[in-house]
Design an enzyme around this catalytic site. Structure first.
Site, PDB file in Angstrom:
ATOM      1  CD  GLU A   1       8.796   7.693  -2.225  1.00  0.00           C
ATOM      2  OE1 GLU A   1       8.090   8.035  -1.269  1.00  0.00           O
ATOM      3  OE2 GLU A   1       8.398   7.697  -3.413  1.00  0.00           O
TER       4      GLU A   1
ATOM      5  CB  SER B   1       2.947   5.600 -12.372  1.00  0.00           C
ATOM      6  OG  SER B   1       4.133   6.324 -12.040  1.00  0.00           O
TER       7      SER B   1
ATOM      8  CD  GLU C   1       4.611   0.987  -3.891  1.00  0.00           C
ATOM      9  OE1 GLU C   1       3.534   1.515  -4.161  1.00  0.00           O
ATOM     10  OE2 GLU C   1       5.478   1.535  -3.185  1.00  0.00           O
TER      11      GLU C   1
ATOM     12  CG  ASN D   1       2.551   6.472   0.499  1.00  0.00           C
ATOM     13  OD1 ASN D   1       2.575   7.301   1.409  1.00  0.00           O
ATOM     14  ND2 ASN D   1       3.645   5.920  -0.009  1.00  0.00           N
ATOM     15  CD1 TRP D   2      -2.930  10.687   0.473  1.00  0.00           C
ATOM     16  CD2 TRP D   2      -3.437  11.905   2.285  1.00  0.00           C
ATOM     17  NE1 TRP D   2      -4.297  10.821   0.513  1.00  0.00           N
ATOM     18  CE2 TRP D   2      -4.637  11.574   1.613  1.00  0.00           C
ATOM     19  CE3 TRP D   2      -3.503  12.659   3.450  1.00  0.00           C
ATOM     20  CZ2 TRP D   2      -5.888  11.985   2.071  1.00  0.00           C
ATOM     21  CZ3 TRP D   2      -4.749  13.071   3.904  1.00  0.00           C
ATOM     22  CH2 TRP D   2      -5.927  12.733   3.219  1.00  0.00           C
ATOM     23  CE  LYS D   3       4.712   8.106  -2.633  1.00  0.00           C
ATOM     24  NZ  LYS D   3       5.572   7.809  -3.752  1.00  0.00           N
TER      25      LYS D   3
ATOM     26  N   GLY E   1       6.165   7.375  -8.924  1.00  0.00           N
ATOM     27  CA  GLY E   1       6.187   8.821  -9.090  1.00  0.00           C
ATOM     28  C   GLY E   1       6.773   9.277 -10.419  1.00  0.00           C
TER      29      GLY E   1
ATOM     30  CG  HIS F   1       7.359   3.561   0.192  1.00  0.00           C
ATOM     31  ND1 HIS F   1       8.200   4.336  -0.578  1.00  0.00           N
ATOM     32  CD2 HIS F   1       6.183   3.499  -0.471  1.00  0.00           C
ATOM     33  CE1 HIS F   1       7.541   4.731  -1.661  1.00  0.00           C
ATOM     34  NE2 HIS F   1       6.318   4.241  -1.617  1.00  0.00           N
TER      35      HIS F   1
ATOM     36  N   GLY G   1       0.181   6.566  -4.826  1.00  0.00           N
ATOM     37  CA  GLY G   1       0.836   7.756  -4.301  1.00  0.00           C
ATOM     38  C   GLY G   1       0.196   9.012  -4.868  1.00  0.00           C
ATOM     39  N   GLY G   2       0.826   9.583  -5.886  1.00  0.00           N
ATOM     40  CA  GLY G   2       0.398  10.856  -6.457  1.00  0.00           C
ATOM     41  C   GLY G   2      -1.101  10.965  -6.703  1.00  0.00           C
TER      42      GLY G   2
HETATM   43  P1  PGA Z   1       3.016   6.802  -7.139  1.00  0.00           P
HETATM   44  O1  PGA Z   1       3.571   6.248  -5.722  1.00  0.00           O
HETATM   45  O2  PGA Z   1       1.605   6.269  -7.271  1.00  0.00           O
HETATM   46  O3  PGA Z   1       3.077   8.286  -7.017  1.00  0.00           O
HETATM   47  O4  PGA Z   1       3.900   6.258  -8.201  1.00  0.00           O
HETATM   48  C1  PGA Z   1       3.281   4.948  -5.293  1.00  0.00           C
HETATM   49  C2  PGA Z   1       3.974   4.686  -3.984  1.00  0.00           C
HETATM   50  O5  PGA Z   1       5.095   5.166  -3.795  1.00  0.00           O
HETATM   51  O6  PGA Z   1       3.429   4.008  -3.096  1.00  0.00           O
END
Ligand code: PGA
Length: 253
Positions: free
Chosen positions: A97, A215, A169, A9-11, A175, A95, A236-237
């Protein structure tokens, strides 16, 4: 054995000028038997990533990070599921977010899920509790409500045909560098499996892939993947760093 899925997930990172090259680097470094790879870039990068992967490695799937709950209409700035035809074959839905920033409710997320399934997009439905909910001992109840709220109205068979994937999640682990303890995540993934069996029926519930997200990195992926009910990761990250992401996808090698 359920297939292993690792989704990136590149956000809100990358731009059309650099996304294709990053996808190609990732594709070339992440080959691993038995692992389905998915890259979810921002909408404006979908075309670049699709084109780059079509040439370099079509086995890497392209996904969107959300879709609208209507098919078309006066919704400024939005993108509907049918518009993604030819651009993406997967989509992340619900998600945390988006629950937080776009006020997405379980009911709305359920409608998005229906749109994804109707359009032939493979959905990754995200669920997870906030820190306060976890501390109040409500994690299981919250996740159960999210699953029932989103899956409730759907024909269970369409979830199988559509290849439904769930990502657990915990919001406090996204994050933050503070990943859930793999033992805890494994327990919740098992509870999610039971909930899926109860909502969709045992056979369909057993076939749904459950990912962990929050994470995930090269150092902790093995511990998560050792859990019986965790079938992969939503990253994500670390998915923007080809070294990290390669180590995650190739955790068995
Ligand atoms: P993260 O994000 O790996 O940066 O914690 C995961 C996600 O939001 O899907």
């Amino acid at each position: 054995m359920r297939e292993v899925i690792v989704a990136a997930n590149w956000k809100m990172h990358t731009a059309p000028a650099d996304a294709g090259a990053l996808a190609v680097t990732i594709a070339s470094r992440t080959r691993a038997d038995g692992v389905t790879r998915v890259i979810c870039p921002p909408f404006v990068c979908l075309g670049a990533v699709r084109d780059a992967l079509a040439e370099a490695d079509p086995s890497v799937a392209v996904g969107a990070q959300t879709i609208h709950h209507e098919l078309a209409g006066a919704y400024t700035g939005e993108t509907s599921a049918p518009m993604l035809a030819g651009l993406a074959t997967w989509v992340i839905v619900g998600h945390s977010e988006r629950r937080r920033d776009a006020g997405e409710t379980d009911e709305l997320i359920g409608r998005k899920l229906g749109r994804a399934l109707d359009a032939g997009l493979r959905p990754i439905l995200c669920v997870g509790e906030q820190l306060a909910e976890r501390e109040a001992g409500r994690a299981t109840e919250v996740v159960d409500g999210q699953l029932r709220g989103a899956l409730g109205g759907h024909d269970p068979a369409s979830c199988t045909t559509g290849g439904l994937v769930i990502a657990y999640e915990p919001v406090w682990a996204i994050g933050t560098g503070r990943n859930a303890f793999p033992d805890d995540a494994g327990v919740i993934a098992g509870i999610i499996r039971e909930q899926l069996r109860s909502i969709l029926g045992s056979e369909i519930g057993d076939g749904v892939r459950v990912l962990y997200g929050g994470s995930v990195n090269a150092a902790n992926i093995k511990d998560f993947m050792a859990k019986k009910d965790i079938d992969g990761a939503l990253v994500g990250g670390a998915s923007l760093d080809p070294d990290q992401f390669a180590a995650i996808v190739r955790y068995r090698l």
